[in-house]
Write an enzyme that holds these catalytic residues in place. Structure first.
Site, PDB file in Angstrom:
ATOM      1  N   CYS A   1       8.732  -6.317 -11.571  1.00  0.00           N
ATOM      2  CA  CYS A   1      10.150  -5.923 -11.569  1.00  0.00           C
ATOM      3  C   CYS A   1      10.738  -6.357 -10.232  1.00  0.00           C
ATOM      4  O   CYS A   1      10.661  -7.529  -9.872  1.00  0.00           O
ATOM      5  CB  CYS A   1      10.316  -4.431 -11.840  1.00  0.00           C
ATOM      6  SG  CYS A   1       9.477  -3.337 -10.661  1.00  0.00           S
TER       7      CYS A   1
ATOM      8  N   ARG B   1       9.266   0.064 -11.632  1.00  0.00           N
ATOM      9  CA  ARG B   1       9.576  -0.023 -13.061  1.00  0.00           C
ATOM     10  C   ARG B   1       8.460  -0.763 -13.805  1.00  0.00           C
ATOM     11  O   ARG B   1       8.133  -0.423 -14.948  1.00  0.00           O
ATOM     12  CB  ARG B   1      10.924  -0.727 -13.268  1.00  0.00           C
ATOM     13  CG  ARG B   1      12.132   0.087 -12.892  1.00  0.00           C
ATOM     14  CD  ARG B   1      13.422  -0.725 -13.005  1.00  0.00           C
ATOM     15  NE  ARG B   1      13.530  -1.735 -11.969  1.00  0.00           N
ATOM     16  CZ  ARG B   1      14.492  -2.662 -11.907  1.00  0.00           C
ATOM     17  NH1 ARG B   1      15.420  -2.716 -12.848  1.00  0.00           N
ATOM     18  NH2 ARG B   1      14.521  -3.532 -10.924  1.00  0.00           N
TER      19      ARG B   1
END
Length: 308
Positions: free
Chosen positions: A258, A263
């Protein structure tokens, strides 16, 4: 005497004098709020909050939970690396965690940083690691209890080894996949606007790259597509269909990334712990790749160094 002792033990259990009977730990990498609320007093269960919003834990947390700050406790702040073996060992000892402890992690932002914590725990050889499905969002929506008191636990004497390198991708691993030296599938789990280069990072982000776009050949499946509206993770069947539609399955090793690795930890958890795929988290992510001199990027939005 043996029969009498057995009869006494059974009788005490039936009439409730032998203490609460704790539920068996669920199979799989997730626990729900109902199970956790019933097992908060189990000495073999440790609840750990890993949230990003400052002061959130202090304002209220799941009873008996302990706080871990991802950007100081779980990383080496000087080297921009994961926590060293010595630092992480000190942390888990302070948390009272042994190798046979069931560790339930949860947090805000749909468990992004709780998943980062799960990745770190798994990297250091802790197998019985689970996420609270839905995190703080679901726990609060279900009106389950919060507490502001700090839990007191006896420290452990657990010893850990070096981190498992098979769970982590480095820049060289990504370059090898881009140049086809390996057959790894690269998955970019950021938003479509980040992937295309339309935006450099989500609003308010401090960690930035001077270039926008994505790693050549990376497939974009935003992390949010793996969760339901209430923050819980979709079923294994739904997840398989979601990723298969994008050409992602267990036929090849997978690298997820990410912007800074939080994430992508969520997607690492979904793909590796729920679906059982061979997945490595590239925690250097776009802030490393996008800032590295001489590496190719794909930028369909036409943004170059902040301009056009």
């Amino acid at each position: 005497m043996k029969l009498a002792s057995l009869f006494t033990a059974v009788t005490l259990t039936v009439i409730g004098l032998a203490g609460p009977t704790l539920a068996q730990t669920p199979e799989g990498p997730l626990v729900n709020g109902e199970w956790l609320e019933k097992n908060l007093s189990d000495p073999k269960v440790r609840v750990v909050e890993v949230s990003v919003e400052p002061g959130l834990f202090e304002r209220g947390h799941i009873p008996n939970a302990q706080n871990v700050v991802w950007h100081t406790d779980l990383v080496d702040t000087v080297r921009r690396d994961i926590a060293t073996k010595e630092k992480f060992q000190d942390l888990v000892r302070k948390l009272g965690i042994d190798k046979d402890t069931t560790v339930v992690l949860y947090g805000d932002n749909n468990n992004w940083f709780a998943a980062w914590g799960a990745w770190i725990f798994k990297s250091y050889g802790f197998d019985n690691i689970k996420l609270l499905d839905g995190g703080r969002k679901k726990w609060e929506a279900d009106k389950r209890p919060f507490d502001s008191r700090v839990a007191s636990v006896a420290p452990s004497q657990v010893s850990i080894g070096e981190p498992n390198s098979k769970l982590r991708a480095r820049l060289s691993d990504v370059n090898d996949a881009v140049s086809k030296k390996t057959n790894a599938t690269i998955v970019d789990i950021r938003s479509p606007d980040e992937y295309s280069g339309k935006v450099f990072a989500p609003p308010g982000s401090q960690e930035l790259a001077v270039r926008a776009g994505h790693v050549p050949g990376a497939i974009n499946v935003p992390w949010v597509r793996a969760v339901n509206e209430d923050g819980t993770i979709k079923s294994a069947d739904e997840l398989k269909k979601l990723y298969a539609a994008a050409g992602i399955d267990d036929s090849k090793p997978i690298i997820v990334y990410c912007r800074i690795g939080e994430r992508s930890s969520h997607t690492w958890f979904v793909l590796s712990q729920i679906l059982g795929y061979d997945v490595r988290n590239y925690d250097g992510s776009w802030t490393e790749y996008g800032n590295t001199v001489g590496l190719p990027v794909v930028n369909v939005a036409g943004t170059v160094w902040g301009g056009k």
